[in-house]
Write an enzyme that holds these catalytic residues in place. Sequence first.
Site, mmCIF file in Angstrom:
data_model
loop_
_atom_site.group_PDB
_atom_site.id
_atom_site.type_symbol
_atom_site.label_atom_id
_atom_site.label_comp_id
_atom_site.label_asym_id
_atom_site.label_seq_id
_atom_site.Cartn_x
_atom_site.Cartn_y
_atom_site.Cartn_z
ATOM 1 N N GLY A 249 -1.387 23.729 -7.446
ATOM 2 C CA GLY A 249 -1.031 22.377 -7.859
ATOM 3 C C GLY A 249 0.150 21.762 -7.141
ATOM 4 O O GLY A 249 0.240 20.549 -7.027
ATOM 5 N N ASP B 141 4.035 22.046 -10.184
ATOM 6 C CA ASP B 141 3.403 20.754 -10.420
ATOM 7 C C ASP B 141 3.745 20.177 -11.792
ATOM 8 O O ASP B 141 4.092 19.019 -11.922
ATOM 9 C CB ASP B 141 1.875 20.859 -10.239
ATOM 10 C CG ASP B 141 1.247 22.006 -11.034
ATOM 11 O OD1 ASP B 141 1.965 22.737 -11.744
ATOM 12 O OD2 ASP B 141 0.016 22.183 -10.930
ATOM 13 N N ASP C 275 4.062 22.099 -19.173
ATOM 14 C CA ASP C 275 3.370 21.587 -20.356
ATOM 15 C C ASP C 275 3.888 22.355 -21.573
ATOM 16 O O ASP C 275 4.899 21.980 -22.155
ATOM 17 C CB ASP C 275 1.864 21.749 -20.115
ATOM 18 C CG ASP C 275 0.993 21.209 -21.233
ATOM 19 O OD1 ASP C 275 1.511 20.544 -22.130
ATOM 20 O OD2 ASP C 275 -0.230 21.455 -21.206
ATOM 21 N N THR C 276 3.251 23.443 -21.967
ATOM 22 C CA THR C 276 3.786 24.214 -23.099
ATOM 23 C C THR C 276 5.079 24.937 -22.719
ATOM 24 O O THR C 276 5.868 25.291 -23.595
ATOM 25 C CB THR C 276 2.787 25.282 -23.586
ATOM 26 O OG1 THR C 276 2.603 26.252 -22.555
ATOM 27 C CG2 THR C 276 1.450 24.661 -23.956
ATOM 28 N N THR D 12 4.120 28.994 -18.619
ATOM 29 C CA THR D 12 4.043 29.431 -17.223
ATOM 30 C C THR D 12 5.432 29.521 -16.600
ATOM 31 O O THR D 12 5.784 30.533 -15.979
ATOM 32 C CB THR D 12 3.175 28.444 -16.416
ATOM 33 O OG1 THR D 12 1.899 28.332 -17.041
ATOM 34 C CG2 THR D 12 2.991 28.919 -14.985
ATOM 35 N N LYS E 244 5.722 17.396 -19.211
ATOM 36 C CA LYS E 244 4.915 16.924 -20.338
ATOM 37 C C LYS E 244 5.445 17.592 -21.598
ATOM 38 O O LYS E 244 4.951 18.626 -22.014
ATOM 39 C CB LYS E 244 3.459 17.355 -20.109
ATOM 40 C CG LYS E 244 2.477 16.224 -19.931
ATOM 41 C CD LYS E 244 1.102 16.746 -19.534
ATOM 42 C CE LYS E 244 0.294 17.300 -20.668
ATOM 43 N NZ LYS E 244 -1.097 17.646 -20.247
ATOM 44 N N ASP F 30 -5.444 19.181 -10.969
ATOM 45 C CA ASP F 30 -6.911 19.153 -10.962
ATOM 46 C C ASP F 30 -7.501 19.214 -12.350
ATOM 47 O O ASP F 30 -6.883 19.675 -13.309
ATOM 48 C CB ASP F 30 -7.443 20.348 -10.180
ATOM 49 C CG ASP F 30 -7.259 21.656 -10.948
ATOM 50 O OD1 ASP F 30 -6.114 21.972 -11.324
ATOM 51 O OD2 ASP F 30 -8.262 22.357 -11.205
ATOM 52 N N ARG G 44 -7.502 16.695 -7.077
ATOM 53 C CA ARG G 44 -6.185 17.026 -6.510
ATOM 54 C C ARG G 44 -5.779 16.040 -5.424
ATOM 55 O O ARG G 44 -4.600 15.844 -5.155
ATOM 56 C CB ARG G 44 -6.205 18.426 -5.882
ATOM 57 C CG ARG G 44 -6.358 19.569 -6.873
ATOM 58 C CD ARG G 44 -6.055 20.889 -6.166
ATOM 59 N NE ARG G 44 -6.542 22.044 -6.895
ATOM 60 C CZ ARG G 44 -5.888 22.653 -7.893
ATOM 61 N NH1 ARG G 44 -4.723 22.201 -8.276
ATOM 62 N NH2 ARG G 44 -6.407 23.708 -8.489
HETATM 63 P P1 XMP Z 1 2.163 25.547 -19.344
HETATM 64 O O1 XMP Z 1 1.494 25.188 -20.625
HETATM 65 O O2 XMP Z 1 2.198 27.017 -19.098
HETATM 66 O O3 XMP Z 1 1.153 24.901 -18.336
HETATM 67 O O4 XMP Z 1 3.502 24.874 -19.187
HETATM 68 C C1 XMP Z 1 1.329 24.878 -17.020
HETATM 69 C C2 XMP Z 1 -0.005 24.929 -16.329
HETATM 70 O O5 XMP Z 1 -1.064 24.348 -17.103
HETATM 71 C C3 XMP Z 1 -1.839 23.462 -16.343
HETATM 72 N N1 XMP Z 1 -1.742 22.113 -16.953
HETATM 73 C C4 XMP Z 1 -2.287 20.987 -16.489
HETATM 74 N N2 XMP Z 1 -2.995 20.750 -15.372
HETATM 75 N N3 XMP Z 1 -3.179 18.471 -15.959
HETATM 76 C C5 XMP Z 1 -3.446 19.494 -15.129
HETATM 77 O O6 XMP Z 1 -4.080 19.260 -14.114
HETATM 78 C C6 XMP Z 1 -2.467 18.616 -17.095
HETATM 79 O O7 XMP Z 1 -2.239 17.640 -17.822
HETATM 80 C C7 XMP Z 1 -1.997 19.950 -17.373
HETATM 81 N N4 XMP Z 1 -1.274 20.473 -18.381
HETATM 82 C C8 XMP Z 1 -1.135 21.796 -18.080
HETATM 83 C C9 XMP Z 1 -1.281 23.554 -14.947
HETATM 84 O O8 XMP Z 1 -2.063 24.484 -14.233
HETATM 85 C C10 XMP Z 1 0.102 24.112 -15.093
HETATM 86 O O9 XMP Z 1 0.543 24.914 -14.019
HETATM 87 MG MG MG Z 2 0.334 25.108 -11.965
#
Ligand code: XMP
Ligand code: MG
Length: 172
Positions: free
Chosen positions: A38, A93, A96-97, A100, A124, A153, A159
């Site tokens: 990403g 990239d 989110d939660t 990662t 996010k 993606d 992408r």
């Molecule tokens: P976490 O939840 O671990 O997520 O912070 C990170 C990974 O989740 C994928 N991700 C997304 N990919 N659009 C995407 O294309 C989104 O809105 C999205 N939210 C989470 C992404 O692989 C990222 O590294």
């Molecule tokens: Mg990623």
Amino acid sequence: MQVVFSERDIAERVGGLAREINADLGGGPLLVLGVLKGSVIFMADLIRRLEMPLRFEVVALSSYRDGDEPGELHFYGMLPEARPGERILVVEDIVDTGRTLTELRRHLDAHYGRPVSVCVFLNKPGRRRRPVAVDYTGFTYPGDGFVVGYGLDYAGRYRNLPFIALLEPEDR
Ligand code: XMP
Ligand code: MG
């Protein structure tokens, strides 16, 4: 599909991030670690605006997601070695939660034994489960919808879009 951050917004913001990073880390050599896949488009734009001597490497990891829930994290291959005196900047990239990035930071800190800075294109925070330290953030997206483009993606697609867009049911 609804554009959230335009190509022009992105170019401006990446310039701003580069100015911050140049100011903070401009003193010496930098190792940029891009997280596949990403971050590659973002990293390509960002590093062309960085002014210190740098090299980049990529790291591959994957979170086997169960639907929208992040699953177990897997690291592929060996981490690139850092040279003496190099500062390290991880380029991701999206956070989110936070799962990662938390795991990645733990892994990198243990491996490198020196501070690692983190630059994330898109924050996010809506679904954040744990606080995670990010040194440089491109944009914050307040919703919890799924976004694509500029490296992000859906099932491998989108992408290459030059903007960030909210995925709608008909795009799936
Ligand atoms: P976490 O939840 O671990 O997520 O912070 C990170 C990974 O989740 C994928 N991700 C997304 N990919 N659009 C995407 O294309 C989104 O809105 C999205 N939210 C989470 C992404 O692989 C990222 O590294
Ligand atoms: Mg990623």
